[in-house]
Design a protein around this motif. Structure first.
Motif, PDB file in Angstrom:
ATOM      1  N   ALA A 104       0.816  -1.213   0.000  1.00 16.94           N
ATOM      2  CA  ALA A 104       0.000   0.000   0.000  1.00 16.94           C
ATOM      3  C   ALA A 104       0.850   1.264   0.000  1.00 16.94           C
ATOM      4  CB  ALA A 104      -0.920   0.004   1.223  1.00 16.94           C
ATOM      5  N   GLN A 105       1.926   1.268   0.777  1.00 17.56           N
ATOM      6  CA  GLN A 105       2.633   2.519   1.017  1.00 17.56           C
ATOM      7  C   GLN A 105       3.704   2.840  -0.033  1.00 17.56           C
ATOM      8  OE1 GLN A 105       3.712   3.391   5.058  1.00 17.56           O
ATOM      9  NE2 GLN A 105       1.962   2.312   5.903  1.00 17.56           N
ATOM     10  N   GLU A 108       2.209   4.922  -2.761  1.00 22.00           N
ATOM     11  CA  GLU A 108       1.871   6.256  -2.256  1.00 22.00           C
ATOM     12  C   GLU A 108       3.113   7.148  -2.195  1.00 22.00           C
ATOM     13  OE1 GLU A 108      -2.080   5.198   0.455  1.00 22.00           O
ATOM     14  OE2 GLU A 108      -0.135   5.432   1.448  1.00 22.00           O
ATOM     15  N   GLN A 183      -6.558  16.418   5.731  1.00 20.90           N
ATOM     16  CA  GLN A 183      -7.980  16.448   5.392  1.00 20.90           C
ATOM     17  C   GLN A 183      -8.621  17.783   5.758  1.00 20.90           C
ATOM     18  OE1 GLN A 183      -9.170  12.695   7.468  1.00 20.90           O
ATOM     19  NE2 GLN A 183     -10.198  12.204   5.545  1.00 20.90           N
ATOM     20  N   ALA A 193      -7.657  13.162  -0.786  1.00 17.56           N
ATOM     21  CA  ALA A 193      -8.217  11.832  -1.003  1.00 17.56           C
ATOM     22  C   ALA A 193      -7.282  10.754  -0.462  1.00 17.56           C
ATOM     23  CB  ALA A 193      -8.491  11.604  -2.488  1.00 17.56           C
ATOM     24  N   MET A 194      -5.970  10.911  -0.714  1.00 12.26           N
ATOM     25  CA  MET A 194      -5.001   9.963  -0.175  1.00 12.26           C
ATOM     26  C   MET A 194      -5.028   9.972   1.341  1.00 12.26           C
ATOM     27  SD  MET A 194      -0.839   9.677  -0.597  1.00 12.26           S
ATOM     28  CE  MET A 194      -0.870   9.202  -2.342  1.00 12.26           C
ATOM     29  N   GLY A 196      -7.526  10.589   3.233  1.00 14.22           N
ATOM     30  CA  GLY A 196      -8.701   9.826   3.653  1.00 14.22           C
ATOM     31  C   GLY A 196      -8.468   8.329   3.572  1.00 14.22           C
ATOM     32  N   ASP A 197      -7.784   7.896   2.510  1.00 10.54           N
ATOM     33  CA  ASP A 197      -7.461   6.468   2.367  1.00 10.54           C
ATOM     34  C   ASP A 197      -6.538   5.997   3.492  1.00 10.54           C
ATOM     35  OD1 ASP A 197      -8.982   6.363   0.059  1.00 10.54           O
ATOM     36  OD2 ASP A 197      -7.264   6.577  -1.288  1.00 10.54           O
ATOM     37  N   ILE A 198      -5.567   6.847   3.843  1.00 13.46           N
ATOM     38  CA  ILE A 198      -4.624   6.493   4.904  1.00 13.46           C
ATOM     39  C   ILE A 198      -5.360   6.342   6.232  1.00 13.46           C
ATOM     40  CG2 ILE A 198      -2.726   7.409   6.313  1.00 13.46           C
ATOM     41  CD1 ILE A 198      -1.548   8.575   3.706  1.00 13.46           C
ATOM     42  N   THR A 200      -8.529   5.604   6.763  1.00 12.53           N
ATOM     43  CA  THR A 200      -9.379   4.410   6.740  1.00 12.53           C
ATOM     44  C   THR A 200      -8.553   3.132   6.860  1.00 12.53           C
ATOM     45  OG1 THR A 200     -11.040   5.525   5.373  1.00 12.53           O
ATOM     46  CG2 THR A 200     -11.066   3.121   5.390  1.00 12.53           C
ATOM     47  N   ALA A 201      -7.515   3.002   6.022  1.00  8.88           N
ATOM     48  CA  ALA A 201      -6.731   1.764   5.981  1.00  8.88           C
ATOM     49  C   ALA A 201      -5.934   1.559   7.264  1.00  8.88           C
ATOM     50  CB  ALA A 201      -5.794   1.786   4.769  1.00  8.88           C
ATOM     51  N   GLN A 202      -5.293   2.631   7.742  1.00  8.61           N
ATOM     52  CA  GLN A 202      -4.408   2.448   8.887  1.00  8.61           C
ATOM     53  C   GLN A 202      -5.178   2.318  10.200  1.00  8.61           C
ATOM     54  OE1 GLN A 202      -0.650   4.358   9.016  1.00  8.61           O
ATOM     55  NE2 GLN A 202      -0.428   4.458   6.809  1.00  8.61           N
TER      56      GLN A 202
END
Length: 217
Positions: A104-105, A108, A183, A193-194, A196-198, A200-202
């Protein structure tokens, strides 16, 4: 006289047609410029200034730069930790988690590096190992010092699993904190957006790791 009138009429029509064409071309050119400026922001409404003209900054602000410049080394450290798990962890679940973190990282990091280059900003240097002292982590919560990494490298088996999970939970919590700041204060659409993904995932991985730590106790 009739020939002169017809000549003048033709000239007037030509001028009118030329003017109309210029208007059409100007409109098309403006639309293309808007799309080019907006493309950098993936359609982000912030890609235009207050007057509606394309923004010279590419729709980003200083917080977006801070986010990318901080998260790149933060992610790199997570990758260093994750790569240790392959030869040291005893738990298959820990190895699987480490693999997912790396998958994932790493992309990014490449994406954020591209943003910084596009913006003409400095990209944090790679290849220096853990070149940040403990005092240099004030802007990047959750980062480990040299001594933490050195201690982790010496561990194997269940001792490694426990320490890896403990440190990675703290590391993830720091990344979530940084992402939440982006954010709320960032401007660049893809960066927000990234972030937000971080988050949620982390946060999901933090719950997963706390569960593993609970099983070990």
């Amino acid at each position: 006289m009739s020939n002169s009138i017809r000549t003048l009429a033709r000239r007037a029509a030509l001028v009118a047609a030329t003017g109309a064409a210029a208007v059409v071309l100007a409109a098309c050119g403006g639309d293309g410029a808007d799309r080019a400026a907006g493309g950098a922001g993936h359609g982000d409404a912030g890609s235009h200034g207050p007057t509606g003209t394309p923004s010279a900054t590419g729709a980003h602000n200083p917080q977006d730069v801070t986010f990318a410049q901080g998260m790149i080394p933060h992610h790199r450290q997570a990758l260093e930790m994750a790569r240790l798990a392959g030869g040291r962890a005893s738990s298959g679940a820990v190895k699987d988690l480490a693999g997912r973190i790396e998958k994932a990282q790493d992309p990014e990091i490449r994406t954020m590096t591209g943003w910084l280059k596009t913006w003409g900003e400095d990209v944090p240097q790679a290849g220096g190992g853990m070149d940040h002292s403990g005092s240099g982590h004030s802007g990047m919560p959750g980062m480990m010092g040299d001594e933490d990494m050195a201690a982790l490298e010496k561990l194997t088996g269940k001792a490694f699993d426990h320490q890896f999970l403990t440190l990675m939970v703290e590391h993830h919590e720091g990344a979530v904190e940084m992402a939440r700041t982006e954010q709320s204060k960032g401007r660049y659409g893809p960066a927000k957006a990234m972030a937000g993904d971080i988050v949620t995932a982390q946060q999901a991985e933090i719950r997963e790791m706390n569960g593993m730590l609970g099983d070990q106790s």
